[in-house]
Design a protein around this motif. Structure first.
Motif, PDB file in Angstrom:
ATOM      1  N   SER A 121       7.493   6.033   5.758  1.00  0.00           N
ATOM      2  CA  SER A 121       7.041   4.839   6.479  1.00  0.00           C
ATOM      3  C   SER A 121       5.917   4.151   5.712  1.00  0.00           C
ATOM      4  CB  SER A 121       6.535   5.232   7.867  1.00  0.00           C
ATOM      5  OG  SER A 121       5.821   4.173   8.466  1.00  0.00           O
ATOM      6  N   THR A 122       5.884   2.847   5.812  1.00  0.00           N
ATOM      7  CA  THR A 122       4.824   2.090   5.145  1.00  0.00           C
ATOM      8  C   THR A 122       3.461   2.328   5.771  1.00  0.00           C
ATOM      9  OG1 THR A 122       5.301   0.219   6.599  1.00  0.00           O
ATOM     10  CG2 THR A 122       6.291   0.182   4.411  1.00  0.00           C
ATOM     11  N   GLU A 123       3.435   2.663   7.065  1.00  0.00           N
ATOM     12  CA  GLU A 123       2.160   2.571   7.763  1.00  0.00           C
ATOM     13  C   GLU A 123       1.334   3.830   7.638  1.00  0.00           C
ATOM     14  OE1 GLU A 123      -0.460   0.371   8.630  1.00  0.00           O
ATOM     15  OE2 GLU A 123       1.528  -0.497   8.465  1.00  0.00           O
ATOM     16  N   SER A 124       0.031   3.656   7.717  1.00  0.00           N
ATOM     17  CA  SER A 124      -0.921   4.741   7.550  1.00  0.00           C
ATOM     18  C   SER A 124      -0.722   5.828   8.591  1.00  0.00           C
ATOM     19  CB  SER A 124      -2.349   4.200   7.663  1.00  0.00           C
ATOM     20  OG  SER A 124      -2.581   3.750   8.997  1.00  0.00           O
ATOM     21  N   ASN A 125      -1.262   6.998   8.314  1.00  0.00           N
ATOM     22  CA  ASN A 125      -1.174   8.136   9.220  1.00  0.00           C
ATOM     23  C   ASN A 125      -1.674   7.767  10.620  1.00  0.00           C
ATOM     24  OD1 ASN A 125      -0.577  11.178   8.847  1.00  0.00           O
ATOM     25  ND2 ASN A 125      -2.435  11.206  10.081  1.00  0.00           N
ATOM     26  N   GLY A 126      -2.812   7.070  10.700  1.00  0.00           N
ATOM     27  CA  GLY A 126      -3.385   6.720  11.993  1.00  0.00           C
ATOM     28  C   GLY A 126      -2.565   5.694  12.741  1.00  0.00           C
ATOM     29  N   HIS A 127      -2.157   4.628  12.050  1.00  0.00           N
ATOM     30  CA  HIS A 127      -1.326   3.608  12.672  1.00  0.00           C
ATOM     31  C   HIS A 127      -0.013   4.200  13.166  1.00  0.00           C
ATOM     32  CE1 HIS A 127      -2.560  -0.460  13.077  1.00  0.00           C
ATOM     33  NE2 HIS A 127      -2.745  -0.743  11.809  1.00  0.00           N
ATOM     34  N   LEU A 131       7.822   1.421 -10.003  1.00  0.00           N
ATOM     35  CA  LEU A 131       8.574   1.770  -8.800  1.00  0.00           C
ATOM     36  C   LEU A 131       9.308   0.543  -8.276  1.00  0.00           C
ATOM     37  CD1 LEU A 131       9.006   4.127  -6.670  1.00  0.00           C
ATOM     38  CD2 LEU A 131       7.272   2.924  -5.311  1.00  0.00           C
ATOM     39  N   ASP A 132      10.608   0.657  -8.105  1.00  0.00           N
ATOM     40  CA  ASP A 132      11.415  -0.372  -7.446  1.00  0.00           C
ATOM     41  C   ASP A 132      11.842   0.172  -6.088  1.00  0.00           C
ATOM     42  OD1 ASP A 132      11.444  -2.245  -9.629  1.00  0.00           O
ATOM     43  OD2 ASP A 132      12.844  -0.898 -10.643  1.00  0.00           O
ATOM     44  N   TYR A 133      11.916  -0.693  -5.100  1.00  0.00           N
ATOM     45  CA  TYR A 133      12.216  -0.198  -3.766  1.00  0.00           C
ATOM     46  C   TYR A 133      12.792  -1.275  -2.872  1.00  0.00           C
ATOM     47  CZ  TYR A 133       7.529  -2.251  -3.150  1.00  0.00           C
ATOM     48  OH  TYR A 133       6.446  -3.092  -3.168  1.00  0.00           O
ATOM     49  N   VAL A 134      13.527  -0.820  -1.876  1.00  0.00           N
ATOM     50  CA  VAL A 134      13.936  -1.650  -0.750  1.00  0.00           C
ATOM     51  C   VAL A 134      13.231  -1.083   0.469  1.00  0.00           C
ATOM     52  CG1 VAL A 134      15.837  -2.426   0.713  1.00  0.00           C
ATOM     53  CG2 VAL A 134      16.175  -2.206  -1.760  1.00  0.00           C
ATOM     54  N   CYS A 135      12.448  -1.916   1.121  1.00  0.00           N
ATOM     55  CA  CYS A 135      11.655  -1.491   2.274  1.00  0.00           C
ATOM     56  C   CYS A 135      11.964  -2.446   3.421  1.00  0.00           C
ATOM     57  CB  CYS A 135      10.170  -1.526   1.923  1.00  0.00           C
ATOM     58  SG  CYS A 135       9.123  -0.703   3.128  1.00  0.00           S
ATOM     59  N   SER A 136      12.380  -1.910   4.553  1.00  0.00           N
ATOM     60  CA  SER A 136      12.853  -2.791   5.618  1.00  0.00           C
ATOM     61  C   SER A 136      12.607  -2.156   6.979  1.00  0.00           C
ATOM     62  CB  SER A 136      14.344  -3.074   5.412  1.00  0.00           C
ATOM     63  OG  SER A 136      14.802  -4.086   6.273  1.00  0.00           O
ATOM     64  N   GLY A 137      12.473  -2.998   7.996  1.00  0.00           N
ATOM     65  CA  GLY A 137      12.240  -2.555   9.361  1.00  0.00           C
ATOM     66  C   GLY A 137      11.523  -3.638  10.132  1.00  0.00           C
ATOM     67  N   HIS A 149       0.827  -1.209   0.000  1.00  0.00           N
ATOM     68  CA  HIS A 149       0.000   0.000   0.000  1.00  0.00           C
ATOM     69  C   HIS A 149       0.861   1.259   0.000  1.00  0.00           C
ATOM     70  CE1 HIS A 149      -3.762  -2.214   1.751  1.00  0.00           C
ATOM     71  NE2 HIS A 149      -3.408  -2.648   0.561  1.00  0.00           N
ATOM     72  N   GLY A 150       1.940   1.256   0.779  1.00  0.00           N
ATOM     73  CA  GLY A 150       2.834   2.401   0.785  1.00  0.00           C
ATOM     74  C   GLY A 150       3.486   2.626  -0.562  1.00  0.00           C
ATOM     75  N   ALA A 151       3.888   1.539  -1.219  1.00  0.00           N
ATOM     76  CA  ALA A 151       4.513   1.652  -2.535  1.00  0.00           C
ATOM     77  C   ALA A 151       3.528   2.205  -3.566  1.00  0.00           C
ATOM     78  CB  ALA A 151       5.031   0.281  -2.982  1.00  0.00           C
ATOM     79  N   GLU A 152       2.264   1.803  -3.461  1.00  0.00           N
ATOM     80  CA  GLU A 152       1.251   2.323  -4.381  1.00  0.00           C
ATOM     81  C   GLU A 152       1.095   3.829  -4.216  1.00  0.00           C
ATOM     82  OE1 GLU A 152      -2.057  -0.060  -3.277  1.00  0.00           O
ATOM     83  OE2 GLU A 152      -1.390  -1.819  -4.414  1.00  0.00           O
ATOM     84  N   GLN A 153       1.124   4.300  -2.964  1.00  0.00           N
ATOM     85  CA  GLN A 153       1.047   5.743  -2.709  1.00  0.00           C
ATOM     86  C   GLN A 153       2.228   6.475  -3.343  1.00  0.00           C
ATOM     87  OE1 GLN A 153       0.882   6.659   1.469  1.00  0.00           O
ATOM     88  NE2 GLN A 153      -1.321   6.965   1.399  1.00  0.00           N
ATOM     89  N   ILE A 154       3.426   5.966  -3.103  1.00  0.00           N
ATOM     90  CA  ILE A 154       4.631   6.627  -3.628  1.00  0.00           C
ATOM     91  C   ILE A 154       4.589   6.680  -5.144  1.00  0.00           C
ATOM     92  CG2 ILE A 154       7.146   6.443  -3.846  1.00  0.00           C
ATOM     93  CD1 ILE A 154       7.123   5.234  -0.991  1.00  0.00           C
ATOM     94  N   ALA A 155       4.222   5.560  -5.771  1.00  0.00           N
ATOM     95  CA  ALA A 155       4.137   5.527  -7.236  1.00  0.00           C
ATOM     96  C   ALA A 155       3.141   6.567  -7.736  1.00  0.00           C
ATOM     97  CB  ALA A 155       3.739   4.134  -7.703  1.00  0.00           C
ATOM     98  N   GLU A 156       2.025   6.704  -7.032  1.00  0.00           N
ATOM     99  CA  GLU A 156       0.995   7.663  -7.452  1.00  0.00           C
ATOM    100  C   GLU A 156       1.496   9.102  -7.362  1.00  0.00           C
ATOM    101  OE1 GLU A 156      -3.431   9.200  -6.093  1.00  0.00           O
ATOM    102  OE2 GLU A 156      -2.815   7.154  -5.574  1.00  0.00           O
ATOM    103  N   VAL A 157       2.099   9.480  -6.239  1.00  0.00           N
ATOM    104  CA  VAL A 157       2.525  10.878  -6.089  1.00  0.00           C
ATOM    105  C   VAL A 157       3.658  11.227  -7.052  1.00  0.00           C
ATOM    106  CG1 VAL A 157       1.791  10.973  -3.685  1.00  0.00           C
ATOM    107  CG2 VAL A 157       4.197  10.478  -4.207  1.00  0.00           C
TER     108      VAL A 157
END
Length: 488
Positions: free
Chosen positions: A248-254, A192-198, A175-183
């Protein structure tokens, strides 16, 4: 191919249907068996009728069974998927309601914070029961795919104490990657290619490339601030991006409830959240949404059953990891995803025993994690705060140690920013007493907790939170859906 998949908590009807149709998008899987199990015969009956309708409509030989006997469902299963909610909405309501009495305002409360920690205490004994059954009656080498929150705690318990081959799965990265690709103006998220970790719900996009071109911090900030919707809905997330340098991957509320800075005062909460949808920070937002969704499904069930008569469309296969993992393991078509596993050196600056969420590749040889990742220091520090809470919470749940449980809650970032030690001690006593029916490991601690509560002088308040909304009626939901349909 012919093998058996057991789904525990299959009464999570919408999610079970999604997993089912995703898996049947793999042509080689048409002959498999799905064994559904849940503690609710009512929910099992509803989901089995839906899945039977899908099988019939698509003329498939797929076998679907349903039983409240979990061990029977697990017998011979090669894959076990868990999407349980231990305690249901009744216990979940206390995860939100009781902390509010002590000034702790949560949006979701299912990962850490006071609600997430107690949720873990309810889940872990049940997870260990699942693991015992898997070891005893499932197929040799069976794989346990956990979708249930709190993701890290559940997966930690299953691996460390359940001794079962386990992977935790979440969709926050996608979901976070979809947001980034959109903006960034991408035509498709695939650009969009990415490394996402944590760690789960605190995973960080530490490297981004759009069509091969590196994307830096300043470009990403400008893109989010220029977006007409996300600039309003993700204010807190954008602020963290500015300060940490990564998204961050997580939503504003989370995200707001995992940090000690944004929800500690009511006036600050309303400054950083957005009320256009629950996920952007509404007090108890996910509880309200879950309650409305349950009521809607119960009322509109005939429509859901009718919709199940449509042909499965492989083009609409979701990006949930489960079907892609199974496809890679069984066919050797390699899949790259982000998985929750024990660290074991994958992320250099997080503890070895922590459950991380990081990139990996799946083929016939299993899930193979990409090692050698180092998080930015601020990201690692934030993750460490949660990992320490998760570790204490798991150990408390295993031992039934209420004193260690209180220390875990005390060290939670948001709880520590809001509450005093005396308030935390009383709050935990109150939550353990209220949820005793789902906390067998604390049975011996409940009488003393009740006694302490009867003598306590710690003041509480009746508070709905900084941004609480009431559960909408079916009529209100119908009117809203009709208005959206007419507008769009």
């Amino acid at each position: 191919m012919s093998f058996k998949i057991a789904i525990i908590g299959a009464g999570s009807v919408g999610f079970t249907k999604k997993l089912f149709t995703d898996i049947l998008c793999v042509p080689e899987f048409k002959d498999i068996e799905f064994a559904l199990t849940d503690i609710s015969e009512h929910n099992l009956g509803m989901i089995k009728a839906i899945l039977d309708r899908i099988v019939e409509a698509n003329n498939l030989p797929t076998k679907v069974t349903a039983t409240t006997d979990r061990r029977k469902a697990l017998e011979g299963a090669r894959y076990i998927i868990s999407c349980v909610r231990v305690g249901g909405l009744e216990a979940y309501a206390d995860d939100i309601r009781i902390p509010l009495k002590y000034g702790i305002d949560q949006c979701v409360g299912d990962t850490i914070c006071a609600g997430g920690i107690l949720y873990g205490q309810r889940n872990i004994p049940v997870i260990l029961d699942f693991c015992k059954d898997i070891r005893e009656v499932a197929a040799t080498g069976a794989k346990f795919l956990n979708y249930a929150n709190p993701m890290a705690m559940n997966t930690w318990a299953a691996i460390e104490y359940g001794k079962v081959d386990t992977v935790g799965l979440c969709h926050g990265v996608q979901h976070g990657a979809e947001q980034i690709a959109e903006v960034l103006g991408a035509k498709s998220p695939r650009e969009l290619d990415y490394v996402c970790s944590g760690i789960n719900h605190q995973t960080w996009f530490i490297e981004l490339r759009l069509n091969g071109r590196p994307i830096g911090k300043d470009e990403l900030i400008a893109a989010f601030e220029a977006h007409p919707v996300y600039s309003k809905q993700e204010k807190l997330r954008i602020d963290v991006l500015k300060r940490f340098g990564v998204y961050s991957t997580e939503s504003n509320g989370h995200l707001s409830e995992y940090l000690p800075w944004y929800r500690k005062r009511p006036d600050e909460i309303t400054r950083w959240i957005d009320m256009s949808d629950w996920i952007h920070g509404e007090t108890g937002g996910y509880l309200r949404y879950s309650t409305e969704t349950r009521n809607w499904f119960e009322t509109e069930y005939p429509q859901f059953l009718e919709a199940a008569s449509k042909p499965i469309d492989p083009a609409k296969r979701s990006n949930e990891h489960a079907s892609h993992i199974l496809e890679a393991l069984e066919t050797n078509r390699v899949y790259r995803g982000h998985f929750n596993v024990k660290n074991n050196g994958v992320i250099a600056n997080l503890p070895q025993d922590a459950i991380i969420e990081s990139p990996g590749f799946v083929d016939r040889f299993g899930i193979n994690m990409a090692a050698g990742i180092t998080l930015p220091e601020a990201c690692a520090a934030t993750c460490m705060s949660s990992i320490n809470v998760q570790r204490m919470s798991v150990h408390a749940a295993i031992a039934g140690d209420i004193d260690l449980l209180k220390l875990a809650v005390l060290h939670d970032p948001l709880v520590g920013a809001v509450s005093t030690p005396e308030e935390v001690w009383q709050m935990v006593d109150e939550m353990v007493v209220a949820q005793a029916a789902w906390l067998p490991q604390y049975a011996g601690a409940v009488p003393a907790a009740k006694e302490r509560l009867s003598k306590s002088s710690v003041k509480t308040r009746e508070w709905a939170g900084a941004a609480r909304r009431s559960v909408r009626s079916i009529e209100e939901l119908r009117a809203e859906k009709a208005a959206l349909k007419q507008a769009g």
